[in-house]
Every structure is written in structure tokens, then in C-alpha cells.
Motif scaffolding. Structure first.
Motif, PDB file in Angstrom:
ATOM      1  N   ASN A  45       0.779  -1.307  -0.027  1.00 23.25           N
ATOM      2  CA  ASN A  45       0.043  -0.137  -0.089  1.00 23.25           C
ATOM      3  C   ASN A  45       0.886   1.307  -0.015  1.00 23.25           C
ATOM      4  OD1 ASN A  45      -2.308  -1.414  -0.174  1.00 23.25           O
ATOM      5  ND2 ASN A  45      -2.885  -1.529   2.170  1.00 23.25           N
ATOM      6  N   MET A  46       1.943   1.186   0.988  1.00 22.70           N
ATOM      7  CA  MET A  46       2.916   2.473   0.911  1.00 22.70           C
ATOM      8  C   MET A  46       3.614   2.575  -0.496  1.00 22.70           C
ATOM      9  SD  MET A  46       3.068   4.063   3.777  1.00 22.70           S
ATOM     10  CE  MET A  46       2.399   3.456   5.395  1.00 22.70           C
ATOM     11  N   LYS A  51       3.581   5.419  -5.640  1.00 18.70           N
ATOM     12  CA  LYS A  51       3.626   5.748  -7.048  1.00 18.70           C
ATOM     13  C   LYS A  51       2.687   6.776  -7.708  1.00 18.70           C
ATOM     14  CE  LYS A  51       2.731   2.399 -11.263  1.00 18.70           C
ATOM     15  NZ  LYS A  51       1.842   3.409 -11.807  1.00 18.70           N
ATOM     16  N   PHE A  52       1.428   6.661  -7.080  1.00 21.11           N
ATOM     17  CA  PHE A  52       0.415   7.727  -7.720  1.00 21.11           C
ATOM     18  C   PHE A  52       0.605   9.071  -7.102  1.00 21.11           C
ATOM     19  CE2 PHE A  52      -1.366   3.541  -8.408  1.00 21.11           C
ATOM     20  CZ  PHE A  52      -1.836   3.540  -9.651  1.00 21.11           C
ATOM     21  N   GLY A  59       6.340   7.489  -0.083  1.00 21.40           N
ATOM     22  CA  GLY A  59       5.771   6.003  -0.018  1.00 21.40           C
ATOM     23  C   GLY A  59       6.784   5.041   0.031  1.00 21.40           C
ATOM     24  N   GLN A  60       7.826   4.960  -1.039  1.00 20.03           N
ATOM     25  CA  GLN A  60       8.933   4.154  -1.035  1.00 20.03           C
ATOM     26  C   GLN A  60       9.913   4.417  -0.033  1.00 20.03           C
ATOM     27  OE1 GLN A  60       7.934   6.188  -3.703  1.00 20.03           O
ATOM     28  NE2 GLN A  60       7.493   4.814  -5.183  1.00 20.03           N
ATOM     29  N   LEU A  61      10.028   5.787   0.570  1.00 22.29           N
ATOM     30  CA  LEU A  61      10.857   5.656   1.839  1.00 22.29           C
ATOM     31  C   LEU A  61      10.221   4.943   3.089  1.00 22.29           C
ATOM     32  CD1 LEU A  61      11.869   9.381   1.656  1.00 22.29           C
ATOM     33  CD2 LEU A  61      13.174   7.300   1.153  1.00 22.29           C
ATOM     34  N   PHE A  62       8.973   5.100   3.233  1.00 25.81           N
ATOM     35  CA  PHE A  62       8.388   4.328   4.415  1.00 25.81           C
ATOM     36  C   PHE A  62       8.312   2.912   4.057  1.00 25.81           C
ATOM     37  CE2 PHE A  62       5.645   8.120   5.249  1.00 25.81           C
ATOM     38  CZ  PHE A  62       6.202   8.458   6.383  1.00 25.81           C
ATOM     39  N   ALA A  63       8.205   2.338   2.870  1.00 21.33           N
ATOM     40  CA  ALA A  63       8.401   1.153   2.637  1.00 21.33           C
ATOM     41  C   ALA A  63       9.572   0.494   2.847  1.00 21.33           C
ATOM     42  CB  ALA A  63       8.056   0.793   0.993  1.00 21.33           C
ATOM     43  N   LEU A  64      10.905   1.376   2.793  1.00 19.99           N
ATOM     44  CA  LEU A  64      12.089   0.746   2.816  1.00 19.99           C
ATOM     45  C   LEU A  64      12.200   0.761   4.194  1.00 19.99           C
ATOM     46  CD1 LEU A  64      14.772   0.166   1.751  1.00 19.99           C
ATOM     47  CD2 LEU A  64      15.379   2.610   2.023  1.00 19.99           C
TER      48      LEU A  64
END
Length: 101
Positions: A45-46, A51-52, A59-64
């Protein structure tokens, strides 16, 4: 075209499967796998929200950050499960009261 809605549906299905595994399993390893499924759903979801979002890549930073925390939690969880198995000779989480006094 794949939209944000599709990503959210897949994330919700992953989270539901992980929650089902945590609630119904009697094996500590399977419970840990369920927790990892729920973490992967939040990562999906992050990344989808990132992406959007055309302005920031948060979002990518939170995912990492979540991936790093998930790896650390798996390491700690496996150590706890192995120590519990050495003491109780079972990995059933319902037998955790055997560690008392």
C-alpha cells in the motif's frame, strides 16, 4: 490499466490472509509468517500510494523503513521461538504459560 484501487484490493487480501493466519494458527512459525504477510500488505500500500503521488516519494521511503523493521522483527521473533522450543519442547503459542516461575 492498473489503478490504485487494484493495489489496495491486493493489499487488503494479503492483510486479511495474514490476520487469518495469526488468529487461527497454533504454530508460532506460522503466526510469524502471518505477521510478515500483514507487513507486506502495508508495504504494498505504501509503494502504491507513492507511485500515484507525483510530488513526493514518501511511499517508497516508508516501505524501505518497514522492510528494515520487518527483517529485524523476524530475527528477534525466531530467536524467541527457538528459546521457547528449547525450554518447552513445543512451538504452540498457547503453551506459553509454561515459562512462568
Amino acid at each position: 490499466m492498473i489503478t490504485l484501487y487494484h493495489f489496495l484490493i491486493v493489499g487488503a487480501l494479503l492483510f486479511t490472509m495474514g490476520m487469518y493466519a495469526v488468529i487461527t494458527r497454533k504454530n508460532a512459525i506460522q503466526v510469524l509468517i502471518g505477521v510478515e504477510l500483514m507487513l507486506n500488505a502495508s508495504i504494498l500500500n505504501m509503494v502504491a500510494f507513492g507511485k500515484f503521488d507525483k510530488i513526493h516519494n514518501t511511499g517508497q521511503l516508508f516501505a524501505l523503513f518497514i522492510i528494515v523493521l520487518a527483517a529485524a522483527s523476524v530475527a528477534v521473533g525466531l530467536v524467541i521461538i527457538l528459546n521457547f522450543y528449547n525450554r518447552a519442547k513445543t512451538i504452540d503459542p498457547n503453551k506459553a504459560n509454561t515459562l512462568r516461575g
